[in-house]
Every structure is written in C-alpha cells, then in structure tokens.
Design an enzyme around this catalytic site. Structure first.
Site, PDB file in Angstrom:
ATOM      1  CG  ASP A  28      -1.940   1.088   1.201  1.00 32.60           C
ATOM      2  OD1 ASP A  28      -2.388   1.423   0.097  1.00 32.60           O
ATOM      3  OD2 ASP A  28      -2.285   1.613   2.276  1.00 32.60           O
TER       4      ASP A  28
ATOM      5  CG  HIS B  80       3.048   6.958  -0.970  1.00 31.36           C
ATOM      6  ND1 HIS B  80       2.611   7.420  -2.184  1.00 31.36           N
ATOM      7  CD2 HIS B  80       1.932   6.654  -0.275  1.00 31.36           C
ATOM      8  CE1 HIS B  80       1.296   7.384  -2.217  1.00 31.36           C
ATOM      9  NE2 HIS B  80       0.857   6.916  -1.069  1.00 31.36           N
TER      10      HIS B  80
END
Lengths: 509, 308
Positions: free
Chosen positions: A258, A263
C-alpha cells in the site's frame, strides 16, 4: 503574428503569467467516491478560482447514480463548499458549472458510453473544449480493463486533428510485478505511454518537490549528501488511523504494497538520486530509475525486514480495536499493518549506507519524514562526559504534516562547564509561505491538462519497485502471522530490533 | 495582542520585539520580508489590513509609517501587533511626529528583518521618483499605485521616466488576469493578428499599459477606446480568421468570443488590493516585462501628444 508556437504574448521573462490549461474536458469515473468528493472536485474548483482553467472547460461525471446534470452539479457544489482550499466565489462556480455534465450508467453498458461520447462531443460544440479529453479513472484497478475497452469501443480513445487524449490512473498499480504488467498491458493497448499519467499524490506535494530544490539549488547540502558523511537514512510514513472503511481493499494488500511500493520508494529515489542533467521529465525519471535499479535487498530477509499487526490498545485517549477485530477482516488474517525494510543502494555515493523504510497504521502519530542521520565527528576534542547528551547530527525533511526542514546539531549549554547538547534549527513551510501552497491534486490535475509529466512515475519505475518488493512479500507469505504491536506505539519489537542490530535506533518523529 | 509604546525610540521597539521572541520562541527569523507601508492616518487601516492579508502568503514584518503633525515635537508613537494577532507576521504602526516625518529612513533602518528583502509600498499617492525617496532607497522593491493620483496616466508617466529596476505599479498588477487570458487565447492556433483594440474607462492607466503590451509583443497597431467602465471593459484581437473578443461589462464575468467557436464565459473579477499586493510580493526581482511595456507606453503617448 501567427498563433500557437511560439505564442508572442508569452515570454520567459514574464513570470506573472501562469500556465493555463488549454480547452479540454475532464471525464471523471467514480465521482461518487470519497476521493472525488474530498480532493478532486475541490481541486478542480481551486484551479478555476486561481484562473488556471481555460474558459472552454468541461467536467463530465460518470457513475451508476440516476442523476441529471444539475444533480451532479449540486453534489459537486456541496463538495467544493466543504473541501475547497480557496474561498468560494459564486461567479467562478457559475462559470465552471456551466460545463458540468453527468452520464449515468454501468461501466459495462455500451449505451452509457455512447451517451458519454455524445456528451463530450456536445461539449466541444457548446463550450469549445477543442476535442481534448482526459479520463480520470478514480476506480479500483480491476475495473480498468472494462473502462479502457469501452473507451476504445466508443471511439473516445482515438484523437483526431491534433487533439489529445490522456488517461489518469491512481495507485495501486497492481499488487505485484506480474499484475502491474498485466494492468499496464491493458492500458497500453489503447493509450500510448506518454498519454498515461500515474498519480502518486505524494509526488505532487510541495515538500517532495522541495527535496530537489534543497539538494540541487543549494551548495550547503549536496557536499554532505553521500557515504562520507551520512551514517544512514530513515524514511517514515506513519498513520495514526486504523484500517477503517478500507478493510475490503486493505486485507491481503498490507502496508508494504500500500505504501512502500509507491510512496516510500519514490521518496528514496528522490533522496538518493544523482543530479539530473536538466530539470526535465525524462532526465529526472532516468535518474530515479537508476537508483531503483541499484537498490539492494538485505541478504537475510529475516533480519533485514520486520512486520507487525496492530493489536487493541489505547490511542490518543481512545480505546481502539486490533486489526483482527476490525469489521471485514478475517480473524486469521496475516496481512501486515506495519512494515519496515533495510535497503542498500549500490552506487559510489551510497555504498554501505543503509536506508531504513518503515510504515504502519495505528502508530504514535501521523507523520511522514525523511531523516538523514550523519556520522559522529571522527574525533572529539571535548571529553566524553561533555558530549554525553550530543546525538548524531541530522537533517529531517518533514513531508507532512507541519511541512518543513529541521537541522539537528550540538550547541553549548549556557553555564560555566563545557557541555554540548542537541538543538534544532527549523524551517517551517507553514510560516514562510503557507497559503500559496496548492494541494497536491491541484498541481497534478493541472499538469495532466497541460501535459507536463515530470511528477508522474513511469511504468518502468512501477515495475522496478515491484521487483524490490516481490521477494520480500514472498518471504513474508511463508512466515505466517506477523507480530502484534499495541496500537498507539511505534511498532513491533522486531521493528526496533531491525535497527538495534546495527547499533542504531529509529528517530521518534 | 497589541502593545502600545508611546513616545518611544527604535531601540525600545527592538527590545520589545526581542523580548517577544524570547517569550514565545521562534518568531521573527521565519519572516520572509519587511514590508514598509508609507501611508497616512486616513488610509492606514485599509492598507495595513491588505498588507496583513497578503502577509498570510508571505509572513512579513509590516512597518506602517504614518505621518502626523509636522509642526509638533519630533517623537515616535509605536503600536506593535504581535505575530498571531493578525496572521503569521507582525505589524508595527509607527506614527512619526514633527520633523522626524522627513527622515523615516532613520526609524526604519534598525527595524528591518535581517537579510530579508525590503519592499516599500505607497498605497496612496506615491513619490515621482521612488528609488530616490528616503524610504524607497532602502527597498529592493518599490510598489506604487498611480490610480490614486488626480491624473493617473500623467502620474504613471512621470514615474516611468524615473524607472529603476525593482519599481512596479499596481496598475500593472491589476492587468495580470487580462493578460493571462489573452495569452491563453493565443496558445491555440488563431491566425495572424493584424490589429487590436482595448476599451476602458477614461484615464485608466492599466488600459494604456495593456495597449502598450499588445502593441509591443504583437507588433501591431492597437486602438484605445473609452467606455464607462468599470476598469477595462474589453480587449479585441483582429486576426486573419476573425476577431478574438473578450468583453467584461460588470467587472466580474467576461465573455470570450472567437471565430468558429461558441461564446464562453469566464470569471474575471476585479482584484482587491490584498490580492494585487500578494502577487507583487511573490516576485522580488525586477519585472523586465513591466519595464519594457511601461517605457513603450511612455514612448507611444509622447508621440501622440506631439503637435501635428
């Protein structure tokens, strides 16, 4: 003077004139979702309010609801009123809402897509949107193939007379290397690579872009930015919330897929990359890609990684349930809600410098930051007692919240004795520029409409990130249940041991 | 919180500011600039309000210089609005009495934020030669507003003669939305431009600047026609393929007409002082395009004024 290129009214010296998107239609799939309501629609209004959208702009919503144009406009109006960053101005809204349309239907319904095609073409005729369409798929990835095929079937994917077509997709870009490739094949089949914009909203954040300014516009930091001075790097993204309403999506995905895959590895790439030749999309992406190719996994995944699952506990004055007790999560789930990795970067600049990445839910507080921790001074003239309280110097890039940069170094404590203690020097975005900082989505939507790609990851980067993560996920899948950690703490014991083994410790952000 | 220091000196003001920093920690060092507002008792409320609002984007130390009775004994009355009272910056209202009013530089110099750029703003009638002004001399950027003068065009022309890098006028800033819309209409293919026309209320220097900008950049003849306003009401580009016409009659919403395309409306509101000031503070370097356009405008108007 002829029109178009180069525009005689634009000059490099004239920096008051903002970049304005050309005439275009933005088609939004998934308008009833949270993201559309809280981020996308307000961002579109904010762009209009700042005068960055063209007079010929259309916004088309597509969803299963039985709505008319004005129902959608009313929903959008409410979303804008509630979540927009800039003040509400009736004139701006009225002008924007004149171009708002809604198409109701199922994603597999041919008639609905024919209606969509008619709607955008009608916008071209009524509003002068110039036949340029951007499709924003704010949908779960499993629906992408259906939508993309429908766009192709209804001739919306092909452009004529120099008009453009762009498609915007959100993370997750697959759940492993194979699925990422499949997903890409589906989109690639219909849209050329330069028309596909993958949104990682982190890259639209001012503070993330500032990493490049800090490193490459200054002389102060870059000389220290290597293995001669840096001891190690910590990249943290902590959330204080639990899995909440995302249970269905989150279970089976977990923290690493996730957050780390996109990121944190993008942050690592920006921090570790070499100076790009120019500040162009291609040069920056090339440098990022080189770093991701040079990333090295720990030799032993058992001691080089850690994972955990939050258990019930007290957090922020509230008793919160554990992951396994959350609604929609099977009681035997082995999905991790905390993941930490130790990575190396095989380059002359970084050889031997570990990059520690961690992310988790229900941690101490919500914070994202990158910390470069510097080596201790090779020789201390002060006695060991005097510098007992002196830690390692560090440079912390605070990504959110409280965006800014912190520098930690030793300073003499006032008094007769020579005692050195850590102090902080602080730059806060909130104080030096605040209100002008646009939301990440504003910047990204504008970049899509202008067709400016530096802030969007390429497919190669997505695949490289999966190559880094896949072996770890495979290893974890064999290991059974993750370790439990109490909600509101900074993660499981194994996470702390990951650094303790190297004689280091996590910063408390 | 507001602190009043009547009959004070600049060193007392500095001490009060330092004490303030010690008691709350942090503070002044984060400020990005010093904004000196040269104003009078009647104007200062609106001016400081606009500066404070702009200061939300650019935290600054605002020094408002308010000139009082020139025949009184020299003295300073200071009013310090601490950070957080009205935005992140701090505001100092300095009322200068007597001959001190002629030497504002001596008051301002010790109060400038170290290293940070200095901007001077005259919200009312500004000096004819801003860079020679005692306050303007200290500033990197000097912002005037010709619109407040009795004869705005003459006032602007006067100042353009003394142009120094760093000078700008808010009549130019108010033009940015018009310029950016016109520029964006020419981002698309539009055919050769053969002429242009700008319509605005009489004696409105922004319109003359727009005329000069279009004439200079497009190398065409630009007509200036008058209307009842408010401000600029229309701009028209005459192209080979027909007219590109931007009309705004109510000062809020404009209509864009171009060949072979439906009419489009676009919000084009007149700007408030705080918005214009915030845009000015965003650029602390010299505005070359303004210099070029303003000088072009002066040359154009000089030519038309010559007896035939």
């Amino acid at each position: 003077m002829p029109g178009a290129i180069p525009n005689p009214l634009r000059s490099e010296l004239d920096r008051r004139l903002p970049r304005i998107a050309g005439p275009s239609v933005l088609v939004l799939f998934g308008v009833t979702g949270d993201l559309a309501r809280k981020k996308l629609l307000p961002a579109i209004y904010d762009l209009a309010n700042r005068g960055l959208l063209p007079p010929g702009f259309g916004l088309v919503g597509f969803a299963r609801r039985d709505w008319e144009d004005q129902d959608f406009a009313a929903q959008a109006h409410e979303a804008v009123r509630e979540h927009a960053r800039t003040p509400f101005r009736e004139d701006v809204w009225r002008q924007l809402s004149e171009g708002v349309r809604f198409v109701s239907g199922e994603l597999n319904d041919d008639a609905a897509f024919d209606e969509l095609a008619r709607t955008v073409r009608a916008l071209d005729a009524d509003r002068g949107t110039g036949g340029n369409y951007a499709f924003y798929l704010s949908l779960p990835p499993k629906l992408f193939p259906t939508v993309v095929k429908q766009l192709k079937r209804s001739n919306l994917a092909e452009s004529e007379d120099g008009a453009w077509r762009r498609v915007i997709i959100e993370k997750p870009f697959g759940h492993d290397l194979e699925s990422a490739r499949e997903l890409n094949a589906v989109v690639d089949d219909v849209f050329p690579p330069q028309s596909v914009f993958r949104i990682d909203h982190y890259l639209g954040k001012e503070t993330v872009q500032n990493i490049m300014a800090l490193r490459f516009a200054n002389t102060l930091f870059e000389p220290l930015w290597n293995r001669n001075y840096v001891d190690h790097v910590q990249i943290t993204m902590a959330e204080d919330i639990g899995v909440g309403g995302r249970a269905g999506y989150y279970d089976g995905i977990g923290a690493a897929r996730d957050v780390i895959q996109n990121h944190l590895l993008q942050l690592l790439a920006l921090v570790a990359m070499e100076e790009p030749v120019t500040f162009s999309a291609d040069s920056i992406r090339t440098e990022k890609q080189k770093v991701l190719e040079a990333v090295e996994l720990p030799e032993d995944l058992a001691t080089g990684t850690a994972r955990g699952q939050y258990a019930a506990g007290w957090q922020g004055g509230m008793y919160v349930p554990g992951y396994l007790e959350e609604e929609g999560i099977p009681a035997n789930s082995i999905t991790e809600t905390y993941a930490a990795l130790k990575l190396g970067v095989n380059s002359r600049r970084w050889a031997g410098v570990p990059f520690y990445l961690r992310t988790g839910k229900r941690l101490g507080r919500r914070v994202t930051e990158v910390a470069l921790v510097f080596q201790r001074a090779p020789h201390q003239v002060f006695s060991s007692v005097d510098v007992e309280d002196l830690g390692q110097n560090s440079l912390v890039l605070r990504i959110q919240p409280d965006e800014g940069v912190t520098l930690r170094f030793g300073s003499k404590v006032p008094g007769a004795s020579m005692e050195v203690r850590d102090v902080t020097m602080d730059f806060a975005y909130g104080q030096s520029f605040t209100e002008a900082s646009p939301e990440a989505y504003e910047r990204l939507i504008l970049d899509v409409l202008i067709g400016d790609p530096p802030l969007f990851p390429r497919q190669e980067e997505v695949e490289l990130s999966w190559q880094i993560l896949d072996p770890i996920e495979e290893y974890w899948a064999k290991e059974g249940r993750p370790e439990q950690y109490e909600a509101g703490t900074w993660g499981p014991q194994s996470g702390h041991e990951l650094l303790a083994r190297d004689g280091r410790q996590w910063r408390r952000p | 919180m507001t602190l009043y220091l009547p009959r004070t000196t600049t060193s007392q003001i500095s001490e009060a500011l330092t004490a303030e920093r010690h008691s709350v920690g942090g503070g002044a060092l984060n400020m990005v600039l010093t904004l000196i507002v040269v104003t009078d008792e009647a104007d200062h409320y609106d001016a400081v309000r606009a500066a404070t609002e702009a200061g939300r984007e650019h935290p600054s130390r605002i020094l408002a210089l308010i000139r009082r009775d020139p025949d009184a004994e020299p003295a300073i009355d200071a009013e310090i609005r601490r950070p957080g009272t009205a935005g992140p910056g701090e505001a100092l209202l300095l009322r200068l009495y007597g001959p001190l009013g002629d030497h504002p530089g001596s008051v301002v110099t010790p109060l400038l934020v170290p290293d940070a750029p200095v901007v001077a703003w005259w919200p009312g009638i500004g000096p004819a030669n801003p860079s020679a002004d005692p306050v303007g001399r200290l500033a990197h950027r000097r912002i005037t507003d010709a619109l407040r003068a009795a004869d705005p065009v003459a006032d602007l022309l006067n100042r353009i003669r003394n142009y120094q890098p760093g000078d700008t006028d808010l009549t130019w800033t108010r033009l940015t939305p018009w310029r950016s819309l016109l520029a964006s209409t020419m981002d698309q293919p539009c055919g050769w431009v053969n002429g242009a026309e700008v319509t605005a209320e009489p004696r409105y220097p922004s319109a003359d600047l727009l005329v000069a900008w279009l004439a200079d950049q497009l190398e065409v003849r630009v007509e200036r026609t008058t209307s009842n306003g408010p401000g600029i009401t229309g701009a028209r580009l005459v192209t080979e393929q027909g007219d590109i016409n931007l009309q705004r009659y109510d000062g809020r919403v404009a209509t864009l007409t171009r060949p072979n395309q439906p009419d489009q409306t676009v919000a084009l509101a007149r700007r408030r002082p705080a918005e214009a000031l915030a845009e000015e503070l965003r650029r602390l370097d010299a505005d070359e395009i303004y210099e070029r356009t303003a000088k072009f405008m002066a040359a154009m108007l000089d030519r038309t004024e010559e007896p035939v």
